[in-house]
Design an enzyme around this catalytic site. Structure first.
Site, short mmCIF file in Angstrom:
data_model
loop_
_atom_site.label_atom_id
_atom_site.label_comp_id
_atom_site.label_asym_id
_atom_site.label_seq_id
_atom_site.Cartn_x
_atom_site.Cartn_y
_atom_site.Cartn_z
CE1 TYR A 153 -3.88 2.29 0.70
CE2 TYR A 153 -2.28 3.43 2.09
CZ TYR A 153 -3.50 3.40 1.43
OH TYR A 153 -4.32 4.50 1.49
CG ASP A 213 9.72 15.23 2.20
OD1 ASP A 213 9.39 14.91 3.36
OD2 ASP A 213 8.95 15.17 1.23
CD GLU A 280 -2.84 22.38 -0.64
OE1 GLU A 280 -3.84 21.65 -0.79
OE2 GLU A 280 -2.00 22.19 0.25
CD GLU A 311 -8.21 19.10 -1.00
OE1 GLU A 311 -7.61 20.18 -1.25
OE2 GLU A 311 -7.62 18.01 -0.92
#
Length: 345
Positions: A153, A213, A280, A311
């Site tokens: 996954y 990151d 976004e 969102e």
């Protein structure tokens, strides 16, 4: 069809939606879109059966459902209409997006999430505050990627992130070139292995890229021309640059943590010439366009896999940016799920 009948059909579609997703998932796992794509043309049922290793009766039933829903196309050779091999199956615009290098990882993520307690959305979840974003409720910031996921996954998840970064960045390059004019150094916060910043540096060679990151993510990143990989934590500090980009990062987090992240990004750019570029979704609750359904569906996904992520509408974005201390911002819409918000210190 009267109103009640239409409503009944709609409820059937809602109720059977999971099974529909399962059928698409089976097609992807069998490799049908990839097989047809690699073959370069239509294939008979027996050809497909032999290639993917699925018995003809089961495959025929699966394809019957998928062709009815426009996933594949069935073509009949009229000169051999009585021959079982007279039917050929071919790709459609939908099935071409279901290959393993495109949208297949995303569909598999939605169709079969890991069997752990936090995945899902129930009335009890909503009653407990999941999806509300309110800080006075007993919801933590834990998200799906804070847990140890099944390796298969986890790979699907990262395959989708790579594909999404490619598509979103291509839209940026096609529709928003002016956003990157005059930028000497650009930091991509939460850039994973560097797909997005690598494409931007290639398209706009005057930019020096920094892929930022977590250290364990950066450790697995391959070298990219014009890009420096830097490990760190965006809640602590962000590398200094002319501009900072956040691509589908803030929708993971609550308003308060988004404000913290935005403040760190604001500190990383020059006060007079710097900017923060946010890529976004911006939800339009009044009108919308052809991507509105996708944005709303993604919001349900965020409600499912996070506790406080979402969102946001334009007003919600404006609230975050004002609270983080930005003096002004602009929004550029693209022919994509995402829009581009430029925020200035």
């Amino acid at each position: 069809m009267d109103e009640e009948a239409q409503a009944r059909v709609q409820i059937w579609n809602y109720a059977l939606g999971f099974n529909s997703m399962r059928a698409v998932k089976c097609a992807i796992e069998l490799g049908l879109p990839d097989v047809l794509e690699n073959h370069g043309g239509p294939m008979t049922l027996s050809q497909l059966s032999a290639t993917v290793g699925c018995p003809i009766p089961a495959l025929r039933r699966l394809l019957r459902f998928l062709t009815h829903n426009g996933i594949f196309k069935k073509e009949l050779n009229l000169s051999k209409s009585q021959d079982p091999e007279s039917s050929y199956y071919s790709q459609t615009a939908l099935s071409r997006l279901l290959t393993r290098d495109k949208m297949a990882p995303f569909v598999l993520l939605q169709a079969d999430p890991p069997k752990v307690q936090y995945i899902g959305l129930t009335a009890n979840d909503l009653k407990a505050g999941k999806g509300s974003g309110l800080d006075n409720l007993a919801c933590s910031e834990d998200m799906m990627w804070n847990y140890e996921l099944d390796p298969a996954y986890d790979k699907l998840f990262h395959d989708f992130l790579t594909y999404h970064a490619k598509i979103a960045t291509t839209a940026l390059i096609d529709y928003c070139q002016e956003v990157f004019e005059g930028i000497g150094c650009l930091v991509d916060v939460g850039g994973h292995e560097g797909m997005a910043i690598g494409l931007l540096v290639k398209a706009f060679p005057w930019i020096r890229g920094i892929n930022f990151d977590l250290p364990d993510v950066i450790a697995g990143a391959s070298a990219i021309d014009g890009v420096e990989h830097v490990g760190g934590n965006m809640f602590q500090s962000v590398p200094k640059a002319d501009a900072v980009m956040l691509m589908w990062i803030l929708h993971d987090w609550s308003d308060n943590l988004c404000i913290d992240i935005l403040k760190k990004c604001k500190e990383a750019v020059p006060a007079d010439t710097g900017k923060v570029i946010i890529v976004e979704a911006v939800i339009d609750e009044e009108g919308g366009d052809e991507y509105t359904s996708a944005r709303l569906a993604m919001d349900i996904t965020m409600m499912t896999v996070t506790t406080k992520g979402k969102e946001r509408t334009y007003k919600e974005w404006a609230h975050l940016l004002n609270a983080a201390g930005f003096s002004k911002h602009t929004i550029k819409h693209m022919k994509a799920v995402e829009s581009v918000i430029e925020a200035y210190p």
